[in-house]
Design an enzyme around this catalytic site. Structure first.
Site, mmCIF file in Angstrom:
data_model
loop_
_atom_site.group_PDB
_atom_site.id
_atom_site.type_symbol
_atom_site.label_atom_id
_atom_site.label_comp_id
_atom_site.label_asym_id
_atom_site.label_seq_id
_atom_site.Cartn_x
_atom_site.Cartn_y
_atom_site.Cartn_z
ATOM 1 N N GLU A 26 0.864 -1.170 0.000
ATOM 2 C CA GLU A 26 0.000 0.000 0.000
ATOM 3 C C GLU A 26 0.904 1.225 0.000
ATOM 4 O O GLU A 26 1.639 1.458 0.966
ATOM 5 C CB GLU A 26 -0.913 0.057 1.234
ATOM 6 C CG GLU A 26 -1.823 1.277 1.169
ATOM 7 C CD GLU A 26 -2.646 1.548 2.426
ATOM 8 O OE1 GLU A 26 -2.062 1.549 3.527
ATOM 9 O OE2 GLU A 26 -3.852 1.789 2.284
ATOM 10 N N SER A 78 3.304 -16.099 25.170
ATOM 11 C CA SER A 78 2.676 -17.399 24.911
ATOM 12 C C SER A 78 2.325 -17.561 23.433
ATOM 13 O O SER A 78 2.357 -18.680 22.907
ATOM 14 C CB SER A 78 1.407 -17.547 25.758
ATOM 15 O OG SER A 78 1.771 -17.646 27.115
ATOM 16 N N LYS A 107 -8.513 -14.793 36.122
ATOM 17 C CA LYS A 107 -8.426 -16.218 36.466
ATOM 18 C C LYS A 107 -9.512 -16.709 37.425
ATOM 19 O O LYS A 107 -9.851 -17.887 37.419
ATOM 20 C CB LYS A 107 -7.052 -16.518 37.089
ATOM 21 C CG LYS A 107 -5.933 -16.529 36.086
ATOM 22 C CD LYS A 107 -4.602 -16.815 36.754
ATOM 23 C CE LYS A 107 -3.490 -16.765 35.734
ATOM 24 N NZ LYS A 107 -2.165 -16.929 36.325
ATOM 25 N N ASP A 136 -1.289 -23.768 36.128
ATOM 26 C CA ASP A 136 -0.319 -22.937 36.868
ATOM 27 C C ASP A 136 0.324 -23.743 37.985
ATOM 28 O O ASP A 136 1.529 -23.670 38.220
ATOM 29 C CB ASP A 136 -1.034 -21.755 37.545
ATOM 30 C CG ASP A 136 -1.234 -20.574 36.605
ATOM 31 O OD1 ASP A 136 -0.562 -20.526 35.560
ATOM 32 O OD2 ASP A 136 -2.076 -19.712 36.920
#
Ligand code: ATR
Length: 489
Positions: free
Chosen positions: A22, A235, A282, A318
């Site tokens: 672009e 992650s 969590k 965990d």
């Protein structure tokens, strides 16, 4: 398709990994017909000619008549696509469409402030002009703003209209890739970090090498991290590398989520493997799931959601991930362990440590929350001030203090770190937090948070895919990423 956004001519050579470029003509200094012709003729990739006006994220300073003339010329000279804003004079848009020659005309709408509720009307108004492509880009101020844009993509697909649609901003970053899975035609990328032309824009390298944009399709399974913030996370590097290695058609996003219930409600109907969950969701996420695994129930926190036959189940990786990381440096039985913080991660740690017969004391800024963990698991508790008097073999930080971008903060003064103890920080970005740097100076053995992250991610990966994550590869990918100075936070 991936379009590299070019704001400086010399950057064209950095667009190697893109399908299109672009040309942002509003950035080009001293633009004239000769220069325009040379840029279009010499481009090795198909060109989208854009001359973005002020107010729609652009920088064009000249008159509106001049801007329209530039776009008309671009079509004449041989640009493959010409992008004109729907807020331009209707006569000009129609005349560009009429005289387009072989160019494809994109009629676009950009809103750098918000995603208006009447977005469907805007789409319908552009549709009336019958362009080759409709482009709608808005700013997401909440994760839910993306949903309106995804619904537009679905509408366009049903109506056999070609659309480019996504949200800008940190809440919209994932829409630049997920939109492609849903049927948006083009995603825009910068040639390198720091060269973004819009907030939330990813680089060509990230789209190609982390998200594997060219491999994703409508069958690609969706997964990712639900949190807020998520910018610091690694992650996505690990999981996407593992999907690539094992040839699994899935992609892992970073979802910055402010409205958790709405997010879960929207995504539970999609083609998903499940999600990772982090700060601050969590505990709250548990009420929106269909089933909670026993261990996660006992811990009282979920960091992994698995899509099981149309239902969402909550797990906790965990706990085992942290215990495995700690076991590399210490036996836990009868050790005195102080855990700083009393959120969802602290719950998982305290549970795992008690299960391994350690003597655990949870210290937290808000004592009430530390007491609640102590009541549930039978450990000791106190305020952070109690650390002065505490005797411990192992110190664990589960607070978010010290996390990028606050890399020079520590939850405790260096003088309170017991000499020669073991110090584990679950914060993984930066690789070595201030707490760990201070601890090393006091002769401690340290465990960086990446160890727990890799262990926990490997368990998540197995729950989602039934396969073993190539852990070393995933870890190496993160380490390589960190070698790049711009990511050394
Ligand atoms: P997670 O689910 O990952 O554990 P969380 O539930 O948001 O995340 O918990 C974060 C923990 O970090 C909490 O214990 C919080 O203390 P409070 O319970 O008093 O809120 C702790 N924390 C966050 N910022 C802190 C700070 N500046 N100083 C001390 N503790 C802090």
């Amino acid at each position: 398709m991936l379009a590299a956004v070019i704001t400086k001519l010399k950057d064209i050579q950095k667009a190697e990994g893109a399908d299109l470029i672009e040309l942002r003509l509003d950035y080009i200094k001293n633009l004239n017909n000769k220069k325009l012709k040379s840029m279009i003729k010499h481009s090795k990739k198909p060109v989208i000619a854009t001359c973005r006006k002020n107010g729609e994220g652009g920088f064009f300073n000249g008159s509106e008549a001049k801007r329209i003339e530039i776009l008309k010329n671009a079509a004449n000279i041989g640009a493959d696509c010409v992008d004109i804003e729907c807020s331009s004079d209707k006569k000009s848009i129609k005349s560009i469409i009429k005289n387009k020659k072989n160019a494809h005309i994109i009629v676009s709408y950009h809103n750098c402030k918000e995603t208006p509720i009447n977005i469907k009307n805007i789409y319908n108004n552009i549709k009336k002009l019958n362009p080759d492509l409709i482009k709608i880009v808005t700013n997401a101020n909440s994760v839910t703003d993306n949903f309106g844009i995804f619904d537009l993509i679905k509408t366009a697909n049903n109506e056999k209209r070609k659309i480019i649609a996504f949200c800008m901003g940190s809440y919209g970053e994932f829409s630049r890739i997920l939109g492609i899975i849903f049927g948006s035609r083009i995603t825009y990328a910068s040639v390198k970090e720091g060269k973004e032309s819009a907030p939330g824009q990813l680089t060509i390298d990230e789209l190609n090498n982390i998200y594997r944009i060219k491999k994703i399709n409508k069958n690609t399974k969706i997964t990712g991290l639900i949190g807020n913030p998520v910018e610091h996370s690694w992650s996505h590097i690990m999981h996407n590398a593992a999907f690539d290695k094992l040839d699994i058609n899935a992609v892992y996003f970073k979802f910055k989520v402010d409205k958790l219930k709405e997010f879960i409600d929207y995504f539970r109907g999609l083609n998903t493997l499940g999600f990772s969950v982090t700060i601050p969701h969590k505990i709250e996420v548990m009420e929106f799931l269909d089933r909670i695994d026993n261990k996660a129930k006992e811990i009282g926190a979920v960091n992994t959601i698995v899509a099981e036959h149309g239902k969402l189940a909550g797990y906790n990786t965990d706990c085992d991930g942290a215990v495995k990381a700690l076991n590399q440096k210490a036996r836990l039985k009868n050790k005195n362990v102080v855990v700083l913080g009393a959120g969802g991660s602290s719950r998982a740690l305290a549970y795992g440590l008690m299960e391994n017969n350690a003597n655990v004391t949870v210290l937290n800024r808000t004592i009430k929350k530390a007491k609640s963990i102590a009541d549930d698991f039978g450990c000791s508790y106190g305020s952070l001030k109690n650390l002065k008097k505490a005797d411990y073999d192992i110190l664990v930080n589960t607070t978010s203090v010290g996390m990028y971008p606050n890399a020079n903060s520590s939850p405790i003064p260096a003088a309170l770190i017991k000499k020669n103890s073991i110090v584990f920080d679950i914060v993984f970005n930066p690789y070595k937090t201030k707490l760990l740097r201070d601890a090393e100076k006091r002769g401690c053995a340290v465990i960086p948070g990446i160890e727990m992250l890799v262990n926990g991610n490997a368990m998540q990966f197995s729950l989602w895919t039934g396969k073993k994550m190539p852990e070393q590869l995933a870890k190496n990918k993160v380490m390589n990423y960190l070698k790049n100075a711009s990511h050394q936070n």
